[in-house]
Write an enzyme that holds these catalytic residues in place. Structure first.
Site, short mmCIF file in Angstrom:
data_model
loop_
_atom_site.label_atom_id
_atom_site.label_comp_id
_atom_site.label_asym_id
_atom_site.label_seq_id
_atom_site.Cartn_x
_atom_site.Cartn_y
_atom_site.Cartn_z
N GLU A 15 -2.41 -7.50 0.12
CA GLU A 15 -3.41 -6.80 0.93
C GLU A 15 -3.52 -5.38 0.36
OE1 GLU A 15 -2.26 -6.05 5.08
OE2 GLU A 15 -4.31 -6.63 5.58
N CYS A 34 -7.97 -5.30 8.17
CA CYS A 34 -7.08 -6.43 7.84
C CYS A 34 -7.87 -7.71 7.58
CB CYS A 34 -6.02 -6.63 8.91
SG CYS A 34 -6.66 -6.59 10.56
N GLU A 93 -0.12 -9.27 14.98
CA GLU A 93 -1.38 -9.39 14.23
C GLU A 93 -1.11 -8.69 12.90
OE1 GLU A 93 -4.23 -8.78 12.51
OE2 GLU A 93 -5.66 -8.02 13.99
N LYS A 143 2.63 3.18 21.04
CA LYS A 143 2.96 4.07 19.91
C LYS A 143 1.87 3.96 18.85
CE LYS A 143 5.03 3.99 16.02
NZ LYS A 143 4.16 4.96 15.29
#
Ligand code: ADP
Length: 482
Positions: A386, A289, A255, A180
């Site tokens: 983040e 990331c 992750e 997906k």
């Protein structure tokens, strides 16, 4: 809709609506893809289950399976211009960045194709003389078996690469997959289904399902017939996946997010260090990331580094996906740009100084200026969250211990960078930083052979390397009484 992209072969799948897909450089709609509902998820999982149980893929001799994967790599190489164009149009990344993404994705596939047949169980002499059973002794061995039907859920940054990071080891192990992609960037992932089919992967082994995370993604994660989920995305969604996977205790590879530090000592090669810090921060417009967005700089070189990074940020040409000179592309969406602006505004309200940037660009596309910020405090969202935008904070420090403590003061542990010419110091700091991937005098290096395993709240398990392949196997121990 302009420049419509043909997704006809996907719209026959059961779905409850369509999802518009945009070009972030122009804000134009370029395609629409199915919003797959529960019935579509059930159908894709059933196809994957049937092919897995039939053994059509997993029982093929290793040489045949490797051949098919290498053939897929040839097809990708032959179609790399088309794939790169699609990736940059859908994600907004620069043309150069998209070429690179397709290339490294293919290297990942070639790497894992090379592993097929070379990873297997082992046999060892018995250790105990007290084994239970009717036999005097045993022949024992382990074997590795593909984990089964795997749901792969990926984000919008580097979509083709992150898809391959999961599809390649899953196929090399013999699994069947349901992939997906992110709702924002489904277009190159959709091509994977046809590429693997053309290469000779049996129908039903690779299934790509478009849809939103809260519906399609959640249905896949909770599905009782999915054996494993491999997910890349935010830590917040990672937590939801852990809960949803509890039903049938799916295996998980996660992750997740990062807020990676970079420590620059006063003995660093400053020209290289400033360039490295700039790229570590701004590559992909910070939508990475592993981006090193907390930049700790030893006090004696602080002013010089601030000036250097400001100059670097101002020098980078910004442009849309069709501008060959562009190094800085747009953010993925207006929603993301609003979020980035909100984090910067919160910092400024708390006393942080924007030295350069700090504004959305006054042009079409979701552009945000390359931004350098000073005078932050450790509790600010700028330092804790983040950001996924081109926003970096520079923070002075006096000594090694202070730098290490500040760098580790985060719930994340994905990556980190150290710039120093002192070898002993480099090793000392490597040992102390809590992160799954540490660069010394380099920025954002990554190789298929090197695993990345998030520490702390940056993830579970690892991807890339042998470790990334092992994650798609179950181990079976066999005792044969002699
Ligand atoms: P990002 O912030 O990088 O978009 P997200 O974690 O929001 O990361 O999304 C990453 C992927 O996870 C996307 O494919 C998204 O559709 C999917 N996703 C979002 N929410 C869920 C959920 N509740 N369950 C499963 N997948 C989800």
């Amino acid at each position: 809709m302009s420049n419509a992209i043909d997704v006809e072969d996907t719209v026959d799948a059961p779905h409850s609506g369509m999802i518009p897909v945009f070009n972030p450089s122009t804000e134009e709609q370029i395609a629409e893809v199915p919003d797959s509902d529960q019935a579509a998820v059930d159908a894709a999982v059933a196809r994957a289950r049937d092919t897995f149980e039939s053994g059509a893929w997993r029982k093929l001799p290793a040489a045949r399976r490797a051949e098919v994967l290498f053939r897929a790599a040839d097809i990708i190489r032959a179609r790399s211009d088309e794939l790169a164009e699609l990736e940059s149009r859908n994600n907004g990344m620069t043309a150069m960045g998209a070429q690179q993404i397709i290339k490294v994705a293919n290297e990942m596939l070639i790497y894992y194709a090379g592993w097929v047949g070379k990873i297997h169980g082992e046999s060892a002499p018995l250790v105990s003389d007290g084994l239970l059973g009717h036999y005097e002794t045993f022949h024992t061995y382990t074997q590795l078996e593909p984990v089964g039907v795997v749901g792969l859920i990926i984000p919008w940054n580097g979509p083709f690469f992150v898809a391959m990071l999961k599809v390649a080891p899953a196929l090399a192990a013999g699994c069947s997959v349901v992939l997906k992609p992110a709702e924002e960037t489904p277009l190159t992932a959709l091509k994977l289904e046809e590429i693997f089919r053309e290469a000779g992967v049996p129908d039903g082994v690779v299934n790509v399902l478009t849809g939103y995370g809260e519906t399609t993604g959640a249905a896949l994660t909770a599905h009782p017939d999915v054996d494993k989920i491999a997910f890349t995305g935010s830590t917040e969604v990672g937590r939801l996946i852990v809960k949803a996977a509890a039903g049938n205790l799916k295996r998980l590879t996660l992750e997740l997010g990062g807020k990676s530090p970079l420590i620059m000592f006063d003995d660093a090669n400053l020209d290289k260090a400033i360039m490295g810090a700039g790229m570590g921060l701004l590559a992909g417009s910070g939508q990475n990331c592993s981006c090193t967005s907390r930049i700790y700089v030893q006090r004696g070189i602080y002013d010089q580094v601030v000036d250097g990074l400001v100059a670097f940020a101002q020098m980078l040409p910004m442009g849309g996906n069709d501008d060959p000179n562009s190094v800085l592309g747009p953010l993925i969406s207006e929603k993301q740009r609003t979020r980035v602006a909100g984090i910067v505004a919160d910092g400024v309200a708390g006393g942080a100084q924007v030295v350069t940037g700090g504004q959305p660009m006054d042009r079409r596309g979701y552009f945000y200026e390359a931004t350098i910020i000073t005078d932050t405090t450790p509790d600010m969202r700028l330092i804790r969250e983040e950001i996924f935008g081109p926003v970096g904070c520079i923070i002075p420090f006096d000594d090694e211990d202070e730098a290490i403590a500040a760098a580790n003061d985060t719930e994340y542990g994905l990556a980190g960078a150290i710039w120093t010419e002192n070898l002993s110091r480099a090793h000392r700091v490597v040992n102390e930083l809590r992160g799954g991937q540490i660069w010394v005098n380099s920025a954002l290096a990554a190789d298929p052979s090197m695993p990345i395993c998030g520490h702390k709240q940056s993830g579970w398990g690892g991807e890339r390397g042998k470790k990334g392949l092992e994650a798609y196997f179950n181990v079976k121990s066999v005792y044969i009484g002699l």
